[in-house]
Structure formats: C-alpha cells, structure tokens
Motif scaffolding. Structure first.
Motif, PDB file in Angstrom:
ATOM      1  N   PRO A   1       0.811  -1.228   0.000  1.00 55.43           N
ATOM      2  CA  PRO A   1       0.000   0.000   0.000  1.00 55.43           C
ATOM      3  C   PRO A   1       0.840   1.271   0.000  1.00 55.43           C
ATOM      4  CG  PRO A   1      -0.971  -1.603   1.473  1.00 55.43           C
ATOM      5  CD  PRO A   1       0.338  -2.199   1.017  1.00 55.43           C
ATOM      6  N   GLY A   2       0.460   2.208  -0.877  1.00 57.32           N
ATOM      7  CA  GLY A   2       1.163   3.486  -0.975  1.00 57.32           C
ATOM      8  C   GLY A   2       2.334   3.504  -1.927  1.00 57.32           C
ATOM      9  N   ASP A   3       2.752   2.330  -2.437  1.00 55.33           N
ATOM     10  CA  ASP A   3       3.883   2.270  -3.367  1.00 55.33           C
ATOM     11  C   ASP A   3       3.498   2.826  -4.734  1.00 55.33           C
ATOM     12  OD1 ASP A   3       5.301   1.096  -1.366  1.00 55.33           O
ATOM     13  OD2 ASP A   3       5.433  -0.881  -2.288  1.00 55.33           O
ATOM     14  N   GLU A   4       4.501   3.336  -5.438  1.00 57.94           N
ATOM     15  CA  GLU A   4       4.327   3.789  -6.825  1.00 57.94           C
ATOM     16  C   GLU A   4       5.026   2.787  -7.722  1.00 57.94           C
ATOM     17  OE1 GLU A   4       6.403   7.338  -9.250  1.00 57.94           O
ATOM     18  OE2 GLU A   4       4.984   8.041  -7.706  1.00 57.94           O
ATOM     19  N   ILE A   5       4.331   2.235  -8.695  1.00 57.26           N
ATOM     20  CA  ILE A   5       4.922   1.183  -9.526  1.00 57.26           C
ATOM     21  C   ILE A   5       4.689   1.443 -11.007  1.00 57.26           C
ATOM     22  CG2 ILE A   5       4.682  -0.580  -7.729  1.00 57.26           C
ATOM     23  CD1 ILE A   5       2.271  -1.649  -9.210  1.00 57.26           C
TER      24      ILE A   5
ATOM     25  N   PHE B   1       9.300  -4.714 -13.197  1.00 56.15           N
ATOM     26  CA  PHE B   1       8.661  -3.654 -12.428  1.00 56.15           C
ATOM     27  C   PHE B   1       9.696  -2.784 -11.719  1.00 56.15           C
ATOM     28  CE2 PHE B   1       5.186  -6.591 -12.922  1.00 56.15           C
ATOM     29  CZ  PHE B   1       4.077  -5.772 -13.030  1.00 56.15           C
ATOM     30  N   ARG B   2       9.363  -1.511 -11.669  1.00 50.30           N
ATOM     31  CA  ARG B   2      10.105  -0.574 -10.832  1.00 50.30           C
ATOM     32  C   ARG B   2       9.145  -0.077  -9.753  1.00 50.30           C
ATOM     33  NH1 ARG B   2      15.108   0.737 -12.397  1.00 50.30           N
ATOM     34  NH2 ARG B   2      15.144   2.415 -10.850  1.00 50.30           N
TER      35      ARG B   2
ATOM     36  N   PHE C   1      -0.763  -7.816 -20.991  1.00 52.71           N
ATOM     37  CA  PHE C   1       0.454  -8.608 -21.063  1.00 52.71           C
ATOM     38  C   PHE C   1       1.431  -8.081 -22.105  1.00 52.71           C
ATOM     39  CE2 PHE C   1      -3.041 -11.548 -19.818  1.00 52.71           C
ATOM     40  CZ  PHE C   1      -2.671 -11.668 -18.485  1.00 52.71           C
ATOM     41  N   SER C   2       1.357  -6.799 -22.410  1.00 52.44           N
ATOM     42  CA  SER C   2       2.238  -6.213 -23.419  1.00 52.44           C
ATOM     43  C   SER C   2       3.659  -6.067 -22.916  1.00 52.44           C
ATOM     44  CB  SER C   2       1.712  -4.829 -23.824  1.00 52.44           C
ATOM     45  OG  SER C   2       1.827  -3.925 -22.738  1.00 52.44           O
ATOM     46  N   GLY C   3       3.854  -6.033 -21.630  1.00 50.55           N
ATOM     47  CA  GLY C   3       5.193  -5.868 -21.068  1.00 50.55           C
ATOM     48  C   GLY C   3       5.427  -4.499 -20.483  1.00 50.55           C
ATOM     49  N   ASN C   4       4.524  -3.560 -20.748  1.00 55.58           N
ATOM     50  CA  ASN C   4       4.681  -2.200 -20.223  1.00 55.58           C
ATOM     51  C   ASN C   4       3.420  -1.773 -19.471  1.00 55.58           C
ATOM     52  OD1 ASN C   4       7.267  -1.759 -21.523  1.00 55.58           O
ATOM     53  ND2 ASN C   4       6.118  -1.644 -23.445  1.00 55.58           N
ATOM     54  N   MET C   5       3.607  -0.950 -18.462  1.00 53.91           N
ATOM     55  CA  MET C   5       2.477  -0.461 -17.681  1.00 53.91           C
ATOM     56  C   MET C   5       2.787   0.946 -17.182  1.00 53.91           C
ATOM     57  SD  MET C   5       0.729  -2.117 -14.252  1.00 53.91           S
ATOM     58  CE  MET C   5       1.941  -1.390 -13.130  1.00 53.91           C
ATOM     59  N   ASP C   6       1.842   1.844 -17.364  1.00 59.31           N
ATOM     60  CA  ASP C   6       2.033   3.204 -16.881  1.00 59.31           C
ATOM     61  C   ASP C   6       2.124   3.229 -15.358  1.00 59.31           C
ATOM     62  OD1 ASP C   6       1.958   4.182 -19.450  1.00 59.31           O
ATOM     63  OD2 ASP C   6      -0.216   4.564 -19.404  1.00 59.31           O
ATOM     64  N   THR C   7       2.715   4.279 -14.841  1.00 59.93           N
ATOM     65  CA  THR C   7       2.902   4.421 -13.402  1.00 59.93           C
ATOM     66  C   THR C   7       1.560   4.531 -12.691  1.00 59.93           C
ATOM     67  OG1 THR C   7       5.028   5.518 -13.709  1.00 59.93           O
ATOM     68  CG2 THR C   7       3.938   5.824 -11.589  1.00 59.93           C
TER      69      THR C   7
END
Length: 238
Positions: free
Chosen positions: A134-138, A145-146, A183-189
C-alpha cells in the motif's frame, strides 16, 4: 473392534461406550487442532499450474504460513508478507459467506486434505508474488517492475526490494504488440491506495494477476510461502 460375546455384560457394554466416546473426543480434538493449524499457522498446498515458472512448477508442494511473529512486523510493514514474498491469494471471497457455511467448508476440507471446498465454484486460490505494498508507486517496462516504496525518494527494480533472488520468465513479443494490453510488457505508473497490494506471476506471459484483476486488498492474501518440501531435490526456504 467389538466382541459379540460381551453384549450381555453390563461392564463390557459400559467399557465399549467409554471407548467409543474416547475415540470421538480424540477425533474432535484432532479436528480442532487441524483447523487451527491450517487457519492460523501452516497449510500444505500442491501447485497445480506453471504460472510461477521457472522457480515454482506444477506438482511442487509448498508449506504456507498465515502466522507472522510480532517482532517481524513494524509500522512500515504490518503484514506477514513483504515485497518479493510468494503468497497465497484467496479470490473465493469466502469471508463473505455465513458462519455455518464456513463450518461446513472446514469439515469438507478436513476430510479431503484441503483439496475440495464448497466455495470452489466461486473462485479459487492463486499463488503469486507480491510486488508492491500500500502506498507504493509502480510501473513496468519490458515485464520488469520498478517500485518506489511509500515514503522513499527513489524507485528501485523489483529485485532490489526482494529479500530472496528470483528469475521471472520474460516472454519475447512482437514490436507490434499493443502496449495497452495487460500482457504487453509495459504499464504506466500507478500509485497504490492505502488498502491495495500488487501481485504478479513469475511467468509474465499470459497469466492472470494484478495486471488484469487490478490491485487487491491485503486481506485477500491469506498466507505466505515458507518452504518447498517436494520434490526433494528442490527443497527451498522462501
């Protein structure tokens, strides 16, 4: 077990009744202990798919624990799991069922060694890895993942935040693959809310997890993996 010649002996009949009562009491005690252990401490699960490859495979037997020692918890992380933990996610929403049904379900699971549940048609358990709390930015780039932990200034890769190393299966996809797909491999923050965790499969190709479910409540994470006990050549502490 019973001798017909004793049916005419009051003393023998009394002994038999006490014997049966003793068996029933022992069974009841074992039933209570079993359910307490599986509900609050440990349970053994057989992996039935390959969504956690290459580290965990179908057929592996893993002991999960829903117990966490108080000294392992702190204000920063009050949960029994951490970033990088392999956990059991309960998507059956069993807690929404009435108490009598949960009792019946406990009896069914007891006699079937946890393999059958009366709630099984309403979802199931999933083995996943916790990526963010909870509260993390990913965010995600090329299936990695970052995570910027809540209260921190800098983001780190998912591996740097895990206590144990792991190696997810990264698929090779066409450059024409639409980035808007889960499942594209990328995800916005995204920034997780105060009651949200993000869980993911180690096989990043086409398995359901928080990329399709969305962030989940920590209350759906019932336990964390402690040790793999089978196969013998892969015994591992998580």
């Amino acid at each position: 077990m019973f001798d017909k010649s004793t049916l005419y002996s009051y003393k023998a009949l009394k002994y038999q009744r006490h014997r049966i009562l003793k068996y029933l009491i022992v069974f009841f005690i074992l039933y209570i202990l079993y359910n307490c252990l599986t509900a609050f401490f440990f349970s053994v699960w057989v992996v039935d798919n390959n969504t956690m490859q290459p580290g965990i495979n179908a057929g592996d037997r893993i002991i999960f624990s829903s117990f966490s020692a108080p000294w392992n918890k702190n204000e920063e992380n009050p949960y029994s799991f951490k970033r990088g933990s392999v956990v059991l996610v309960d998507m059956r929403h069993e807690r929404n069922q009435g108490f009598p049904l949960r009792i019946v379900d406990g009896v069914v699971r007891f006699f079937t060694a946890q393999r059958v549940s009366i709630f099984s048609g309403r979802g199931q358990f999933y083995i996943k890895r916790v990526i963010a709390l909870p509260g993390d930015e990913i965010s995600m780039n090329n299936y990695i993942f970052r995570v910027k932990a809540a209260g921190n200034m800098f983001s780190l890769t998912e591996y740097e935040l895990s206590n144990k190393p792991y190696h997810p299966a990264i698929p090779q996809v066409s450059e024409l693959w639409d980035d808007s797909l889960p499942f594209s491999g990328n995800m916005d923050t995204i920034i997780l809310g105060p009651d949200e965790c993000f869980v993911i499969s180690d096989d990043r190709s086409n398995t359901n997890d928080s990329r399709t479910w969305g962030a989940i409540s920590p209350s759906l994470i019932t336990s964390r993996a402690v040790i793999r006990i089978w196969p013998l050549n892969k015994i591992e502490i998580f």
